[in-house]
Design an enzyme around this catalytic site. Sequence first.
Site, short mmCIF file in Angstrom:
data_model
loop_
_atom_site.label_atom_id
_atom_site.label_comp_id
_atom_site.label_asym_id
_atom_site.label_seq_id
_atom_site.Cartn_x
_atom_site.Cartn_y
_atom_site.Cartn_z
N ASP A 96 9.32 3.04 1.74
CA ASP A 96 8.13 3.78 2.17
C ASP A 96 7.96 3.57 3.68
O ASP A 96 7.49 2.52 4.12
CB ASP A 96 6.91 3.27 1.38
N PHE A 137 0.87 -1.19 0.00
CA PHE A 137 0.00 0.00 0.00
C PHE A 137 0.90 1.23 0.00
O PHE A 137 1.73 1.40 0.89
CB PHE A 137 -0.93 0.04 1.22
N THR A 190 1.85 24.07 -4.39
CA THR A 190 1.62 25.34 -3.70
C THR A 190 2.24 25.33 -2.31
O THR A 190 3.10 26.15 -1.98
CB THR A 190 0.11 25.63 -3.55
N LYS A 200 2.29 10.44 8.37
CA LYS A 200 1.65 9.90 9.59
C LYS A 200 2.28 10.46 10.88
O LYS A 200 2.18 11.64 11.13
CB LYS A 200 1.68 8.37 9.56
#
Length: 491
Positions: free
Chosen positions: A318, A209, A373, A349
């Site tokens: 990751d 994931f 941005t 997280k």
Amino acid sequence: MSMFRLAKAAENVLLPSIKYSRSLSVTLQKEPEQPCIKTSVPGPKTQQLLKELNAMQQASSVQLFADYDKSYGNYFVDVDGNVFLDAFTQISSVPLGYNHPELLKAFDDEHNLKALVNRPALGVFPGADWPDKLRSILLPVAPMGMTHVSTMMCGSCSNENAYKAVFMWYRTKQRGEKLDFTPEEMSSCMVNKAPGSPDLAILSFEGSFHGRTFGALSTTRSKPIHKLDCPAFDWPVAPFPRYKYPLNENACENHLEDKRCLEKVADIIQRRRDGGRPVAGVLVEPIQSEGGDHEASPEFFQCLQQICKQSGVAFIVDEVQTGCGPTGKMWCHEHFQLTSPPDIVTFSKKMLTGGYFSLPEFRPAQGYRVFNTWMGDPGKLILLERVLKVIMQENLLATVGCTGLKLKEGLHQLENEFPNHINSVRGRGTFLAYNAPTTELRDKINNNLKKKGVLGGICGENAIRLRPALIFQPKHAEIYLDALRKTLKDL
Ligand code: PSZ
């Protein structure tokens, strides 16, 4: 001493002799003693609010509405006044529990408040203290040897931008001395065609994931419901080890499983290169989380990194879910004794800000290429600075180790007592999981735990995972284990 070294020193403290600092006991003083369930779960107020929300959006994922004024420490309070011990913590994203006094105080300072209110476009108009913030807050906890950092908004967006950095690095290597883009590249990329938009790939693993935005979603392989109906890149997928438990009784078979998966990775990289659609990066979670808390051995990760090095492919780790302490180390991949740092490590997280660390060669030659941005949020770094300070002052990595040992021991005991109900206890620190024999039984166990006042997470087909905050103490582990024992007895 850098924060990283201090954190390392904290890990080496003898676990049973942990002394909690005064500030931690103060933090936990206001905690409830134990869970307290007063209504059905979900209670009437949650059900009413769910109806309201559902009228405006598809809200069926919502479990409980929270009372964030009353939630405290390891305890989550819902709108019906039910008090839960939280072993899931907002999908593993609350480092210090709810309403930690250090975090509540952060914006009493007017400078900090103004940083929050005047949110900059960090890639264009950062405040004067932005370089210092990155240098003094993020770099000290960077994995050893990683000198570059970019902040982002969330886990998916951190991964997306990491892939872009990898593709730019790969094409730069291919161009060699010839630095400029060709007119053909410039025109073809505007119609999404090669050579400007090259047919390069990120390889990810079955069960992985990595997020739900488009690039990230193409690397996510955990459940069809995440991917259905959305166009995706034709990127390759390799098997990730599926071990037999207990590990010490299945070492030989699990070693062969590592070998099978690694051979497949090497084979895919070779075939893709031969076919002119090369793999530019291999992306891996140190513990596959959403996909079912599947772990792999340090040797697996060492060999995977070697394969990447030998094939000129970036090795991306990751750490969105595993990072910031829950495995007992700041970064889970530190458990793997890699001989050199990964090329890129992504986070979000518990780190509160998204982002990625990288080696310097992954910095694009031109500006505006990894850009948006906000590119992060100084307000989140102000909070992260306090989180990291508390982790060190209160020795929380050692707490995770100590609580984790107790939890894992208790879970092993329960799998021996109830072998028909739970098995395959695994994980590091408090980042732990176990399986039920079927999805139905797993869901029942998790729901019954909730009715007893314990919030836990599920993942994969039949796993229950623990994702408590770093302040989860052995006494909280006892409450969790008692509730689980009662739940298993009552099945
Ligand atoms: O269902 C979902 O969207 C969920 S449930 C848990 C997550 C997402 N985790 C997010 C996550 C992750 O665990 C790993 C290893 N990598 C990337 C992500 C994406 O992070 P967010 O959700 O912040 O975009």
